[in-house]
Design an enzyme around this catalytic site. Structure first.
Site, mmCIF file in Angstrom:
data_model
loop_
_atom_site.group_PDB
_atom_site.id
_atom_site.type_symbol
_atom_site.label_atom_id
_atom_site.label_comp_id
_atom_site.label_asym_id
_atom_site.label_seq_id
_atom_site.Cartn_x
_atom_site.Cartn_y
_atom_site.Cartn_z
ATOM 1 N N CYS A 219 0.971 -1.106 0.227
ATOM 2 C CA CYS A 219 0.085 0.175 0.039
ATOM 3 C C CYS A 219 0.861 1.185 0.130
ATOM 4 C CB CYS A 219 -0.816 -0.125 1.123
ATOM 5 S SG CYS A 219 -0.177 -0.148 2.712
ATOM 6 N N HIS B 101 -2.151 7.257 3.171
ATOM 7 C CA HIS B 101 -0.515 7.321 3.509
ATOM 8 C C HIS B 101 0.036 8.419 2.789
ATOM 9 C CE1 HIS B 101 -0.874 3.409 5.156
ATOM 10 N NE2 HIS B 101 -0.196 2.613 4.249
#
Length: 349
Positions: free
Chosen positions: A148, A240
């Site tokens: 990810c 993120h």
């Protein structure tokens, strides 16, 4: 067209739930089976899952009885949201049984015969599948999507690498707690805190970046890029954020880099896939953006946002990027890879 039947392995977990939500109403795919641990098998999905998505469970899927993560299982494609500790054995069994396994787990990512795919960047890496199937004697196959954290990074790097050549970079991450699953990091550890260690994460970012940006031959030759990663868990739910300093093959201004990002449309094979966003990389020139709370839903969670692009006194450029870790970085990425398999005729409509 008639929708292709698919199953979800690990359907009760955080990423499994994201698969359930994103696949509901998908124009190409229809979920026909949900699988999870032996503890959950035989029970109604809606009665077992601790649903964390911000919309209700689709009623027709809530009524499905959970199956064990074992063959036989309905569905041409099996989306894997399995824990890495069990993913390898289970995914191999499904591929051997003729299923096309599209996995979010890390077990197979660095296998030399498994394509690690971001369709806008390296759709051609699906060329590994013929050798994979012949070597393993599988009638199915395994295709992986990246970590990810890696996927946001490579989507920001790929246009620069194609235009100018990336030679080395340093990336520091601020990673959302949803990346650790549910219940994830204990609240007393993460609230008001930063945890400067995520097990094996830095190694994944460094190795996967080189493979994705590498060149396909008999195998994938890694891109000759030096990558130094620092990964941190922060008290953010989703999204993120990464700060990047990058050295290029030539001197490049922030304006030149921004123009390249804005013009980039990725590989032709990816452009018409249902999950591919119209804007792959968005450049936000506001001085305090991107921010997870405000920017992760761009492109239905599939767009990477880049901001604070400026000269770097050590390398050439520095910038901040943001990506949705459970959509672009997990379930959405795998669904896009499955779409690519269909568009390329590897999986029949």
């Amino acid at each position: 067209m008639t929708r292709i039947p698919v199953s979800i392995l690990g359907a009760t977990g955080t990423v499994g739930q994201k698969f359930v939500r994103l696949l509901d109403g998908h124009p190409w795919f229809e979920v026909v089976a949900l699988a999870a641990s032996e503890h959950s098998a035989g029970k109604r999905y809606g009665d077992v899952v601790r649903w964390r998505e911000p919309v209700p469970i689709p009623a027709h899927l809530a009524d499905l009885v959970i199956r064990p993560c074992a063959v036989p299982l309905e569905g041409t494609i099996a989306f894997s949201a399995l824990d890495n500790s069990v993913a390898g054995t289970v995914e191999r069994a499904f591929a051997a049984a003729g299923k096309f396994v599209v996995t979010n787990a890390s077990h197979h990512r660095m296998h030399p015969l498994v394509p690690l795919v971001v369709p806008e960047i390296n759709a051609d890496h699906l060329g590994l599948l013929a050798k994979q199937r012949a070597t393993e004697r599988w009638t199915g196959a395994v295709v992986a999507n990246p970590n990810c954290t890696t996927i946001g990074l490579v989507l920001a790097l790929a246009p620069l690498h194609q235009a100018f050549g990336v030679t080395k970079l340093v990336v520091s991450t601020m990673q959302a707690i949803s990346g650790s699953g549910y219940p994830g990091v204990p609240s007393l550890d993460i609230l008001g805190n930063v945890i400067p260690f995520i097990s094996h994460e830095e190694e994944k970012v460094e190795a996967e970046t080189r493979k994705i940006l590498g060149t396909l031959g008999d195998f994938v030759a890694d891109a000759p890029i030096a990558v130094s990663a620092h990964t941190n868990r922060v008290p953010v739910i989703d999204g993120h954020t990464e700060t990047v300093s990058v050295a290029l093959g030539e001197r490049v201004t922030p304006e030149q880099a921004a123009a390249v990002w804005r013009a980039w449309t990725g590989r032709a094979e990816a452009r018409e896939l249902p999950s591919t966003p119209k804007e792959i990389v968005a450049v936000d020139e506001r001085p305090d953006r991107p921010q997870p709370r405000l920017d992760i839903e761009r492109g239905r969670g599939m767009t990477v946002t880049v901001g604070r692009v400026r000269p770097c006194p050590v390398f050439d450029l520095r910038f901040v990027l943001l990506s949705h870790n459970t959509v672009r970085g997990a379930a959405g990425a795998a669904i896009q890879n499955a779409e690519l398999l269909v568009a390329q005729g590897i999986v029949s409509r």
